[in-house]
Scaffold this motif. Structure first.
Motif, mmCIF file in Angstrom:
data_model
loop_
_atom_site.group_PDB
_atom_site.id
_atom_site.type_symbol
_atom_site.label_atom_id
_atom_site.label_comp_id
_atom_site.label_asym_id
_atom_site.label_seq_id
_atom_site.Cartn_x
_atom_site.Cartn_y
_atom_site.Cartn_z
ATOM 1 N N PHE A 30 13.400 -35.991 -11.590
ATOM 2 C CA PHE A 30 12.050 -35.611 -11.775
ATOM 3 C C PHE A 30 11.904 -34.110 -9.761
ATOM 4 O O PHE A 30 11.096 -33.962 -10.445
ATOM 5 N N VAL A 31 12.601 -34.763 -9.301
ATOM 6 C CA VAL A 31 12.977 -34.057 -7.482
ATOM 7 C C VAL A 31 14.332 -34.052 -7.455
ATOM 8 O O VAL A 31 15.217 -34.642 -8.304
ATOM 9 N N VAL A 32 14.664 -32.838 -7.505
ATOM 10 C CA VAL A 32 16.006 -32.034 -6.827
ATOM 11 C C VAL A 32 15.018 -31.082 -6.161
ATOM 12 O O VAL A 32 15.309 -30.128 -5.844
ATOM 13 N N GLU A 33 15.307 -32.239 -4.576
ATOM 14 C CA GLU A 33 14.521 -31.247 -3.419
ATOM 15 C C GLU A 33 15.475 -29.599 -3.122
ATOM 16 O O GLU A 33 16.486 -29.466 -3.359
ATOM 17 N N PRO A 34 13.895 -29.072 -2.698
ATOM 18 C CA PRO A 34 12.877 -28.968 -2.762
ATOM 19 C C PRO A 34 11.850 -28.416 -3.919
ATOM 20 O O PRO A 34 10.600 -28.670 -4.776
ATOM 21 N N TRP A 35 12.743 -28.696 -5.733
ATOM 22 C CA TRP A 35 12.070 -28.550 -6.661
ATOM 23 C C TRP A 35 11.223 -30.354 -7.403
ATOM 24 O O TRP A 35 11.871 -31.406 -6.880
ATOM 25 N N GLN A 36 10.489 -29.678 -7.471
ATOM 26 C CA GLN A 36 9.597 -31.302 -8.117
ATOM 27 C C GLN A 36 9.000 -30.821 -9.691
ATOM 28 O O GLN A 36 8.507 -29.271 -9.956
ATOM 29 N N ILE A 37 9.863 -31.503 -10.917
ATOM 30 C CA ILE A 37 8.863 -31.146 -11.153
ATOM 31 C C ILE A 37 7.399 -31.300 -12.001
ATOM 32 O O ILE A 37 6.524 -32.325 -10.920
ATOM 33 N N PHE A 102 19.054 -22.233 -19.157
ATOM 34 C CA PHE A 102 17.798 -23.812 -18.648
ATOM 35 C C PHE A 102 19.650 -24.231 -17.587
ATOM 36 O O PHE A 102 19.360 -24.454 -16.306
ATOM 37 N N TRP A 103 20.094 -24.500 -17.424
ATOM 38 C CA TRP A 103 21.743 -25.108 -17.272
ATOM 39 C C TRP A 103 22.141 -24.589 -16.002
ATOM 40 O O TRP A 103 22.605 -24.868 -15.093
ATOM 41 N N ASP A 104 21.386 -23.261 -16.585
ATOM 42 C CA ASP A 104 22.472 -21.771 -15.231
ATOM 43 C C ASP A 104 21.391 -22.123 -14.122
ATOM 44 O O ASP A 104 21.841 -22.091 -12.959
ATOM 45 N N TRP A 105 19.924 -22.391 -14.488
ATOM 46 C CA TRP A 105 18.561 -22.739 -13.709
ATOM 47 C C TRP A 105 18.913 -24.207 -12.560
ATOM 48 O O TRP A 105 18.896 -24.525 -11.387
ATOM 49 N N PHE A 106 19.515 -24.931 -13.438
ATOM 50 C CA PHE A 106 19.306 -26.413 -12.973
ATOM 51 C C PHE A 106 21.004 -26.360 -12.231
ATOM 52 O O PHE A 106 19.992 -26.754 -11.328
ATOM 53 N N ARG A 107 21.508 -25.717 -12.227
ATOM 54 C CA ARG A 107 22.995 -25.550 -11.638
ATOM 55 C C ARG A 107 21.628 -24.900 -10.369
ATOM 56 O O ARG A 107 22.519 -24.971 -8.542
ATOM 57 N N SER A 108 21.358 -24.500 -10.444
ATOM 58 C CA SER A 108 21.078 -23.194 -8.520
ATOM 59 C C SER A 108 20.148 -23.994 -8.152
ATOM 60 O O SER A 108 19.705 -24.241 -6.745
ATOM 61 N N ILE A 110 20.811 -27.697 -7.516
ATOM 62 C CA ILE A 110 21.459 -28.536 -7.401
ATOM 63 C C ILE A 110 22.027 -27.777 -6.509
ATOM 64 O O ILE A 110 22.103 -28.366 -4.782
ATOM 65 N N GLU A 111 22.424 -26.426 -5.740
ATOM 66 C CA GLU A 111 22.606 -25.476 -5.309
ATOM 67 C C GLU A 111 21.684 -25.419 -3.538
ATOM 68 O O GLU A 111 21.601 -26.529 -2.913
ATOM 69 N N HIS A 112 20.062 -25.114 -3.910
ATOM 70 C CA HIS A 112 19.567 -24.843 -3.443
ATOM 71 C C HIS A 112 19.361 -26.490 -2.868
ATOM 72 O O HIS A 112 18.753 -26.311 -1.535
ATOM 73 N N PHE A 113 19.519 -27.526 -3.557
ATOM 74 C CA PHE A 113 19.311 -29.313 -3.444
ATOM 75 C C PHE A 113 20.105 -29.105 -1.814
ATOM 76 O O PHE A 113 20.254 -29.809 -0.817
ATOM 77 N N ILE A 114 21.700 -28.680 -2.125
ATOM 78 C CA ILE A 114 22.776 -29.149 -1.106
ATOM 79 C C ILE A 114 22.386 -28.814 -0.033
ATOM 80 O O ILE A 114 23.030 -29.327 1.579
#
Length: 117
Positions: A30-37, A102-108, A110-114
């Motif tokens: 639900f959260v991959v900082e700074p993103w939140q569902i 969707f997975w391209d967005w999610f990978r991005s 994850i990079e933002h989270f790192i």
């Protein structure tokens, strides 16, 4: 944990939640900082706000960035893609980024989270 997402009767006929998104929800990502569902009241408030601010677009929001006003959405006119809308920008200036899947967005994110602190 069960999220308060849009029910089938709240969704437009052109849209159903993609299996990839459902997989994240089932995995409780639900959260991959700074993103939140987006869910519950805030999902509905954001959806209504996007419709008012960008009446020429048909968007379904699903995640928001807490570091700015970016919102990840599905767009009726871009099937299968994820679009990032810079919410509260003037109409015509809201398009920020687009991902083919969707997975391209999610990978991005994850990079933002790192990189995010």
């Amino acid at each position: 944990m069960e999220l308060d997402l849009f029910k089938a009767e709240e969704l437009p006929p052109w849209f159903e939640y993609p299996k990839e998104f459902n997989r994240l929800v089932e995995s409780e990502i639900f959260v991959v900082e700074p993103w939140q569902i987006l869910e519950g009241k805030w999902l509905r408030v954001r959806h209504e706000g996007l419709k008012k601010r960008y009446p020429d677009r048909d968007l379904i929001p699903f995640y928001r960035c807490l570091a700015n006003d970016d919102v990840a959405c599905w767009d009726k006119n871009k099937p299968g893609k994820v679009v990032i809308v810079y919410d509260f920008a003037s109409p015509g200036w809201e398009a920020r980024e687009e991902f083919d899947t969707f997975w391209d967005w999610f990978r991005s994110i994850i990079e933002h989270f790192i990189e995010y602190e």
